[in-house]
Scaffold this motif. Structure first.
Motif, PDB file in Angstrom:
ATOM      1  N   PRO A  64       0.789  -1.488   0.104  1.00  0.00           N
ATOM      2  CA  PRO A  64       0.145   0.178  -0.020  1.00  0.00           C
ATOM      3  C   PRO A  64       0.905   1.478   0.367  1.00  0.00           C
ATOM      4  CG  PRO A  64      -0.678  -1.678   2.094  1.00  0.00           C
ATOM      5  CD  PRO A  64       0.313  -2.331   1.059  1.00  0.00           C
ATOM      6  N   ILE A  65       1.618   1.504   0.604  1.00  0.00           N
ATOM      7  CA  ILE A  65       2.924   2.554   1.253  1.00  0.00           C
ATOM      8  C   ILE A  65       3.207   2.984  -0.856  1.00  0.00           C
ATOM      9  CG2 ILE A  65       4.573   1.421   2.001  1.00  0.00           C
ATOM     10  CD1 ILE A  65       3.368   5.415   2.424  1.00  0.00           C
ATOM     11  N   GLN A  66       3.960   2.087  -0.900  1.00  0.00           N
ATOM     12  CA  GLN A  66       4.192   1.277  -2.097  1.00  0.00           C
ATOM     13  C   GLN A  66       3.468   2.724  -3.306  1.00  0.00           C
ATOM     14  OE1 GLN A  66       5.729  -1.858  -3.140  1.00  0.00           O
ATOM     15  NE2 GLN A  66       8.056  -1.497  -2.788  1.00  0.00           N
ATOM     16  N   LEU A  67       2.495   2.033  -3.195  1.00  0.00           N
ATOM     17  CA  LEU A  67       1.072   2.849  -4.420  1.00  0.00           C
ATOM     18  C   LEU A  67       0.603   4.188  -3.917  1.00  0.00           C
ATOM     19  CD1 LEU A  67      -1.332  -0.758  -4.578  1.00  0.00           C
ATOM     20  CD2 LEU A  67       0.312   0.557  -6.247  1.00  0.00           C
ATOM     21  N   ILE A  68       0.955   4.486  -2.967  1.00  0.00           N
ATOM     22  CA  ILE A  68       0.458   5.909  -2.361  1.00  0.00           C
ATOM     23  C   ILE A  68       1.866   7.155  -2.299  1.00  0.00           C
ATOM     24  CG2 ILE A  68       0.062   7.584  -0.008  1.00  0.00           C
ATOM     25  CD1 ILE A  68      -2.548   5.139  -0.462  1.00  0.00           C
ATOM     26  N   LYS A  69       3.213   6.044  -2.456  1.00  0.00           N
ATOM     27  CA  LYS A  69       4.369   7.192  -3.127  1.00  0.00           C
ATOM     28  C   LYS A  69       3.763   6.959  -4.330  1.00  0.00           C
ATOM     29  CE  LYS A  69       7.057   6.112   1.511  1.00  0.00           C
ATOM     30  NZ  LYS A  69       8.705   5.753   1.656  1.00  0.00           N
ATOM     31  N   ILE A 117      -3.688  13.004  -1.727  1.00  0.00           N
ATOM     32  CA  ILE A 117      -2.827  12.352  -2.990  1.00  0.00           C
ATOM     33  C   ILE A 117      -2.748  13.107  -4.094  1.00  0.00           C
ATOM     34  CG2 ILE A 117      -3.043  10.503  -4.231  1.00  0.00           C
ATOM     35  CD1 ILE A 117      -2.439   9.415  -1.355  1.00  0.00           C
ATOM     36  N   ASP A 118      -4.042  13.304  -4.933  1.00  0.00           N
ATOM     37  CA  ASP A 118      -3.837  13.823  -6.034  1.00  0.00           C
ATOM     38  C   ASP A 118      -5.695  15.128  -5.086  1.00  0.00           C
ATOM     39  OD1 ASP A 118      -4.728  15.432  -8.407  1.00  0.00           O
ATOM     40  OD2 ASP A 118      -3.936  13.729  -9.355  1.00  0.00           O
ATOM     41  N   PRO A 119      -4.425  16.363  -4.908  1.00  0.00           N
ATOM     42  CA  PRO A 119      -5.590  17.468  -4.599  1.00  0.00           C
ATOM     43  C   PRO A 119      -6.327  18.127  -5.767  1.00  0.00           C
ATOM     44  CG  PRO A 119      -3.960  18.152  -3.650  1.00  0.00           C
ATOM     45  CD  PRO A 119      -3.600  16.774  -4.227  1.00  0.00           C
ATOM     46  N   ASN A 120      -5.912  18.225  -7.200  1.00  0.00           N
ATOM     47  CA  ASN A 120      -6.081  18.347  -8.374  1.00  0.00           C
ATOM     48  C   ASN A 120      -7.592  17.647  -8.268  1.00  0.00           C
ATOM     49  OD1 ASN A 120      -4.572  21.095  -8.476  1.00  0.00           O
ATOM     50  ND2 ASN A 120      -3.585  19.685  -9.319  1.00  0.00           N
ATOM     51  N   LYS A 121      -7.503  16.181  -8.214  1.00  0.00           N
ATOM     52  CA  LYS A 121      -8.464  15.686  -8.018  1.00  0.00           C
ATOM     53  C   LYS A 121      -9.081  15.170  -6.899  1.00  0.00           C
ATOM     54  CE  LYS A 121      -6.227  13.390 -12.329  1.00  0.00           C
ATOM     55  NZ  LYS A 121      -5.988  12.085 -12.906  1.00  0.00           N
ATOM     56  N   ASP A 122      -9.214  15.860  -6.233  1.00  0.00           N
ATOM     57  CA  ASP A 122      -9.859  15.202  -4.839  1.00  0.00           C
ATOM     58  C   ASP A 122      -9.418  14.066  -4.320  1.00  0.00           C
ATOM     59  OD1 ASP A 122     -11.326  16.930  -3.141  1.00  0.00           O
ATOM     60  OD2 ASP A 122     -13.207  16.068  -3.396  1.00  0.00           O
ATOM     61  N   ILE A 123      -9.046  13.778  -4.538  1.00  0.00           N
ATOM     62  CA  ILE A 123      -8.192  12.448  -3.815  1.00  0.00           C
ATOM     63  C   ILE A 123      -7.496  11.917  -2.274  1.00  0.00           C
ATOM     64  CG2 ILE A 123      -6.960  10.182  -4.129  1.00  0.00           C
ATOM     65  CD1 ILE A 123      -7.718  10.547  -7.259  1.00  0.00           C
ATOM     66  N   PHE A 124      -7.890  12.227  -1.374  1.00  0.00           N
ATOM     67  CA  PHE A 124      -7.416  12.324  -0.240  1.00  0.00           C
ATOM     68  C   PHE A 124      -7.380  11.072   0.468  1.00  0.00           C
ATOM     69  CE2 PHE A 124      -8.127  16.565  -1.759  1.00  0.00           C
ATOM     70  CZ  PHE A 124      -7.650  17.351  -1.199  1.00  0.00           C
ATOM     71  N   ALA A 125      -6.193  10.458   0.900  1.00  0.00           N
ATOM     72  CA  ALA A 125      -5.929   9.015   2.288  1.00  0.00           C
ATOM     73  C   ALA A 125      -5.569   9.480   3.007  1.00  0.00           C
ATOM     74  CB  ALA A 125      -5.187   8.099   1.087  1.00  0.00           C
ATOM     75  N   PHE A 126      -6.504   8.901   4.186  1.00  0.00           N
ATOM     76  CA  PHE A 126      -5.652   9.196   5.636  1.00  0.00           C
ATOM     77  C   PHE A 126      -5.468   7.050   6.367  1.00  0.00           C
ATOM     78  CE2 PHE A 126     -10.212   8.742   6.033  1.00  0.00           C
ATOM     79  CZ  PHE A 126     -10.898   7.519   6.603  1.00  0.00           C
ATOM     80  N   PRO A 127      -4.312   7.131   6.714  1.00  0.00           N
ATOM     81  CA  PRO A 127      -3.169   5.649   7.284  1.00  0.00           C
ATOM     82  C   PRO A 127      -4.847   5.650   8.470  1.00  0.00           C
ATOM     83  CG  PRO A 127      -2.029   7.029   7.737  1.00  0.00           C
ATOM     84  CD  PRO A 127      -3.559   8.078   6.699  1.00  0.00           C
ATOM     85  N   THR A 128      -4.641   4.261   8.711  1.00  0.00           N
ATOM     86  CA  THR A 128      -5.779   3.673   9.810  1.00  0.00           C
ATOM     87  C   THR A 128      -5.109   3.538  10.760  1.00  0.00           C
ATOM     88  OG1 THR A 128      -5.565   1.588   9.502  1.00  0.00           O
ATOM     89  CG2 THR A 128      -7.462   2.456   8.570  1.00  0.00           C
ATOM     90  N   HIS A 129      -3.475   2.962  10.901  1.00  0.00           N
ATOM     91  CA  HIS A 129      -2.219   3.166  11.456  1.00  0.00           C
ATOM     92  C   HIS A 129      -0.808   3.695  11.086  1.00  0.00           C
ATOM     93  CE1 HIS A 129      -4.708  -0.709  11.912  1.00  0.00           C
ATOM     94  NE2 HIS A 129      -4.073  -0.599  13.754  1.00  0.00           N
ATOM     95  N   SER A 130      -0.005   3.938  12.176  1.00  0.00           N
ATOM     96  CA  SER A 130       1.287   4.250  11.240  1.00  0.00           C
ATOM     97  C   SER A 130       1.582   3.218  10.113  1.00  0.00           C
ATOM     98  CB  SER A 130       2.909   4.055  11.892  1.00  0.00           C
ATOM     99  OG  SER A 130       3.717   4.278  11.329  1.00  0.00           O
ATOM    100  N   PRO A 131       1.859   5.136   8.733  1.00  0.00           N
ATOM    101  CA  PRO A 131       1.870   3.660   8.121  1.00  0.00           C
ATOM    102  C   PRO A 131       3.562   2.701   7.948  1.00  0.00           C
ATOM    103  CG  PRO A 131       1.698   6.189   7.199  1.00  0.00           C
ATOM    104  CD  PRO A 131       1.399   5.889   9.060  1.00  0.00           C
ATOM    105  N   SER A 132       4.491   3.194   8.725  1.00  0.00           N
ATOM    106  CA  SER A 132       5.460   2.323   8.781  1.00  0.00           C
ATOM    107  C   SER A 132       5.228   0.968   9.687  1.00  0.00           C
ATOM    108  CB  SER A 132       6.744   2.756   9.511  1.00  0.00           C
ATOM    109  OG  SER A 132       6.100   2.940  11.264  1.00  0.00           O
ATOM    110  N   GLN A 133       3.253   0.397   9.972  1.00  0.00           N
ATOM    111  CA  GLN A 133       3.503  -0.909  10.183  1.00  0.00           C
ATOM    112  C   GLN A 133       2.808  -1.640   9.369  1.00  0.00           C
ATOM    113  OE1 GLN A 133       0.458  -0.191  13.884  1.00  0.00           O
ATOM    114  NE2 GLN A 133       1.541   0.870  15.100  1.00  0.00           N
ATOM    115  N   TYR A 134       3.160  -2.048   9.176  1.00  0.00           N
ATOM    116  CA  TYR A 134       2.585  -3.864   8.596  1.00  0.00           C
ATOM    117  C   TYR A 134       1.155  -3.450   8.088  1.00  0.00           C
ATOM    118  CZ  TYR A 134       0.520  -7.285   5.635  1.00  0.00           C
ATOM    119  OH  TYR A 134      -0.212  -8.497   4.826  1.00  0.00           O
TER     120      TYR A 134
END
Length: 163
Positions: free
Chosen positions: A42-47, A78-95
């Motif tokens: 998931p973090i690879q896809l987000i980045k 993620i892309d404010p121009n397309k109104d794409i915002f995401a939030f993590p449920t835990h620290s992104p470093s956690q599996y």
């Protein structure tokens, strides 16, 4: 047999990225009308999506820390121009970190996991699909609030820059 993809491009249809402990794929992607299995985390896809949206993940994260003073589990535009915002449920470093896409949520409610008796959160998406996450209602509610603050701060900042 499920099809497994090497990569995935986050779009306006992406509702959630969930980590998967599977030998063939690392992420389960839930969209409006389909479930995909992707080899990248998931973090690879987000980045990657942040870069495609015009900035690095670290740059977007730093901007949100600056604009909101939120330092942990920072929501990402993620892309404010397309109104794409995401939030993590835990620290992104956690599996176990899932990434939920704000604009698809209709309703959240508290529930209890019948197996473990732990609190969980039931998310109902605008298309009617439901998902139970191991995060608490309080965590999801707080993350939704933080994401809304990010969206507001970005819209105010953009307005002030161009006004």
């Amino acid at each position: 047999m499920k099809e497994i993809f090497n990569d995935y491009a986050i779009t306006e249809h992406t509702m959630i990225l969930s980590p998967a402990a599977h030998v063939d794929y690392q992420t389960i992607v839930l969209e409006h009308n389909r479930k995909l299995f992707v080899k990248k985390t998931p973090i690879q896809l987000i980045k990657k999506a942040c870069l495609e949206g015009g900035s690095s993940y670290d740059g977007r994260r730093s901007a949100m820390i600056y604009l909101t003073s939120c330092r942990r589990k920072v929501p990402i535009p993620i892309d404010p121009n397309k109104d794409i915002f995401a939030f993590p449920t835990h620290s992104p470093s956690q599996y176990s970190c899932e990434w939920i896409f704000y604009n698809h949520i209709r309703l959240i409610r508290s529930s209890i996991n019948s197996m473990s008796n732990n609190p969980v959160c039931m998310i109902t998406f605008k298309n009617g699909q439901q998902l139970t996450t191991e995060s608490s209602y309080y965590t999801i509610e707080k993350q939704m609030y933080r994401t809304a603050m990010c969206m507001l701060r970005l819209s105010i900042h953009s307005y002030n820059v161009y006004a």
